[in-house]
Design a protein around this motif. Structure first.
Motif, PDB file in Angstrom:
ATOM      1  N   VAL A  45     -49.039 -14.007 -61.807  1.00 20.10           N
ATOM      2  CA  VAL A  45     -48.196 -13.517 -60.723  1.00 20.10           C
ATOM      3  C   VAL A  45     -49.051 -13.312 -59.479  1.00 20.10           C
ATOM      4  O   VAL A  45     -50.129 -12.704 -59.546  1.00 20.10           O
ATOM      5  N   ALA A  46     -48.560 -13.831 -58.357  1.00 23.21           N
ATOM      6  CA  ALA A  46     -49.168 -13.573 -57.056  1.00 23.21           C
ATOM      7  C   ALA A  46     -48.105 -12.964 -56.157  1.00 23.21           C
ATOM      8  O   ALA A  46     -47.098 -13.613 -55.871  1.00 23.21           O
ATOM      9  N   VAL A  47     -48.306 -11.719 -55.763  1.00 22.22           N
ATOM     10  CA  VAL A  47     -47.370 -11.008 -54.890  1.00 22.22           C
ATOM     11  C   VAL A  47     -48.191 -10.202 -53.890  1.00 22.22           C
ATOM     12  O   VAL A  47     -49.077  -9.431 -54.281  1.00 22.22           O
ATOM     13  N   ASP A  48     -47.892 -10.360 -52.611  1.00 22.18           N
ATOM     14  CA  ASP A  48     -48.659  -9.666 -51.579  1.00 22.18           C
ATOM     15  C   ASP A  48     -48.137  -8.237 -51.412  1.00 22.18           C
ATOM     16  O   ASP A  48     -47.369  -7.940 -50.499  1.00 22.18           O
ATOM     17  N   PRO A  57     -49.340 -18.744 -51.892  1.00 24.06           N
ATOM     18  CA  PRO A  57     -48.090 -17.977 -51.759  1.00 24.06           C
ATOM     19  C   PRO A  57     -47.654 -17.319 -53.065  1.00 24.06           C
ATOM     20  O   PRO A  57     -48.291 -17.499 -54.107  1.00 24.06           O
ATOM     21  N   GLN A  58     -46.562 -16.562 -52.960  1.00 26.08           N
ATOM     22  CA  GLN A  58     -46.033 -15.870 -54.131  1.00 26.08           C
ATOM     23  C   GLN A  58     -45.685 -16.857 -55.232  1.00 26.08           C
ATOM     24  O   GLN A  58     -45.155 -17.933 -54.979  1.00 26.08           O
ATOM     25  N   CYS A  59     -45.964 -16.459 -56.457  1.00 19.52           N
ATOM     26  CA  CYS A  59     -45.596 -17.303 -57.599  1.00 19.52           C
ATOM     27  C   CYS A  59     -45.497 -16.435 -58.842  1.00 19.52           C
ATOM     28  O   CYS A  59     -45.991 -15.312 -58.880  1.00 19.52           O
ATOM     29  N   PHE A  60     -44.830 -16.980 -59.836  1.00 11.34           N
ATOM     30  CA  PHE A  60     -44.739 -16.337 -61.153  1.00 11.34           C
ATOM     31  C   PHE A  60     -44.760 -17.459 -62.182  1.00 11.34           C
ATOM     32  O   PHE A  60     -43.727 -17.903 -62.663  1.00 11.34           O
ATOM     33  N   PHE A  61     -45.973 -17.929 -62.480  1.00 13.26           N
ATOM     34  CA  PHE A  61     -46.126 -19.057 -63.387  1.00 13.26           C
ATOM     35  C   PHE A  61     -46.133 -18.599 -64.840  1.00 13.26           C
ATOM     36  O   PHE A  61     -46.753 -17.595 -65.189  1.00 13.26           O
ATOM     37  N   VAL A  62     -45.452 -19.368 -65.678  1.00 15.62           N
ATOM     38  CA  VAL A  62     -45.515 -19.210 -67.124  1.00 15.62           C
ATOM     39  C   VAL A  62     -45.844 -20.579 -67.692  1.00 15.62           C
ATOM     40  O   VAL A  62     -45.095 -21.541 -67.484  1.00 15.62           O
ATOM     41  N   ILE A  63     -46.974 -20.677 -68.380  1.00 18.34           N
ATOM     42  CA  ILE A  63     -47.408 -21.946 -68.968  1.00 18.34           C
ATOM     43  C   ILE A  63     -47.681 -21.726 -70.451  1.00 18.34           C
ATOM     44  O   ILE A  63     -48.423 -20.815 -70.820  1.00 18.34           O
ATOM     45  N   VAL A  64     -47.075 -22.548 -71.287  1.00 16.84           N
ATOM     46  CA  VAL A  64     -47.269 -22.465 -72.737  1.00 16.84           C
ATOM     47  C   VAL A  64     -47.791 -23.812 -73.221  1.00 16.84           C
ATOM     48  O   VAL A  64     -47.127 -24.842 -73.052  1.00 16.84           O
TER      49      VAL A  64
END
Length: 349
Positions: A153-156, A240-247
């Motif tokens: 998660v990237a959130v400013d 920038p903002q992101c919410f990555f989920v990698i499996v």
């Protein structure tokens, strides 16, 4: 169809999603809302059609006698309010984190069992469409046995919003992990969905931005369960903002960004030589479709909380039918235990 009488305690930002669901759900009747601010409670009641409004939740419990209460107040208040609701014979759906510490969670769960009422923590991102799709790819063996999970998660949070005002500090700053604690339930709940057992945890907590307001603004952690690895990453500096989920599995991998939803799946397709080309084509087509869908979502002001509405729908269906809710004790226990281990001084690097 059985309708459950519902009430909401706390009318802050997240309440809009809960109240919208309750005002539209065939299984729920919004009987009351409560907030310390009478003006906020009145606004919420009028906008979403609640029967009544209160500034004292105990009065609401006595007068309304709801079947389900949604607790949407700051985390440090959850335990006391939840105990009062459970003691009043009410099921509790509580925003995350359900309590500031693992021991408090266990105490609250034990109390809910003694009252024969359900206690449910909001783990909404586990029910977003793309996460469910990845879970299906795991369950049907498409990507093989899970080997790695990454949640990033990237959130400013420093440059504005509810956490950045030094003159009016948010209650979240008082949690053990500070502002990161407001996100950590989501990160950990997604990890344990795919790697339920873990035996080694290492966490690097940092305050790269400095100052006294933020306890931490960065987390980089590794979770290992047997041969399976997970990485948990939170930053407010890499945008920038992101919410990555990698499996990643033994056959292939799947990924998404819950803030800009898409599903990318790389698996064997058409043999070793053709698989890369076919994967590029298939996933390129998916990304183009996701671009149009996300554009429509922006225009229609849709949020990443679609999983919350799906979770609440499943929860109310289960409660109405006397069944186990979709968030189980095991889901909550593993999530809160992982949070505890991340914060444990012995595991910090």
């Amino acid at each position: 169809m059985t309708k459950l009488k519902s009430a909401v305690i706390g009318t802050g930002a997240i309440s809009k999603e809960h109240l919208k669901f309750l005002s539209e759900c065939d299984r729920a009747h919004l009987a009351g809302v409560c907030d310390l601010s009478k003006a906020a409670a009145r606004y919420a009641a009028r906008r979403f059609g609640a029967d009544s409004l209160y500034t004292d939740y105990r009065q609401m419990l006595d007068a309304v006698k709801p079947d389900v209460v949604h607790i949407l107040t700051p985390p440090n208040t959850h335990k006391r309010i939840a105990k009062d609701c459970l003691e009043a014979n009410v099921h509790v759906f509580c925003e995350k984190p359900i309590t500031p510490t693992y021991d408090e969670f266990k105490e609250l769960w034990t109390f809910s069992q003694s009252q024969n009422r359900w206690l449910i923590e909001n783990q909404n991102y586990c029910f977003n469409e793309q996460v469910l799709a990845i879970k299906q790819l795991v369950d049907n063996g498409t990507i093989g046995e899970v080997q790695e999970v990454e949640v990033r998660v990237a959130v400013d949070v420093r440059s504005g919003g509810p956490f950045a005002d030094e003159n009016l500090p948010n209650p979240i700053h008082k949690l053990p992990a500070g502002v990161v604690h407001d996100f950590i339930t989501h990160l950990c709940s997604l990890v344990v969905r795919f790697i339920p057992d873990f035996d080694r945890v290492s966490a690097a907590w940092s305050n790269h931005g400095g100052g006294d307001l933020f306890k931490y603004d960065d987390l980089d952690a590794i979770v290992i369960g047997g041969s399976k690895h997970a990485r948990i990453r939170f930053t407010c500096h890499a945008l920038p903002q992101c919410f990555f989920v990698i499996v990643r599995g033994s056959k292939g991998y799947a990924e998404t960004d819950l803030f800009q939803p898409y599903l990318r799946c790389v698996i064997p397709r058409g043999g070793k030589l053709l698989s890369p080309l076919i994967n590029h084509f298939v996933n390129g087509w998916e990304l183009m479709g996701a671009s149009m869908t996300n554009f429509r979502r922006k225009v229609m002001q849709k949020t990443p909380y679609e999983g919350l509405h799906r979770l609440l729908d499943k929860t109310y269906t289960a409660l109405a039918n006397g069944e186990m809710p979709p968030i189980t004790f095991e889901d909550m226990e593993r999530t809160n235990r992982l949070v505890q281990l991340l914060l444990l001084e012995a595991n910090q690097i």
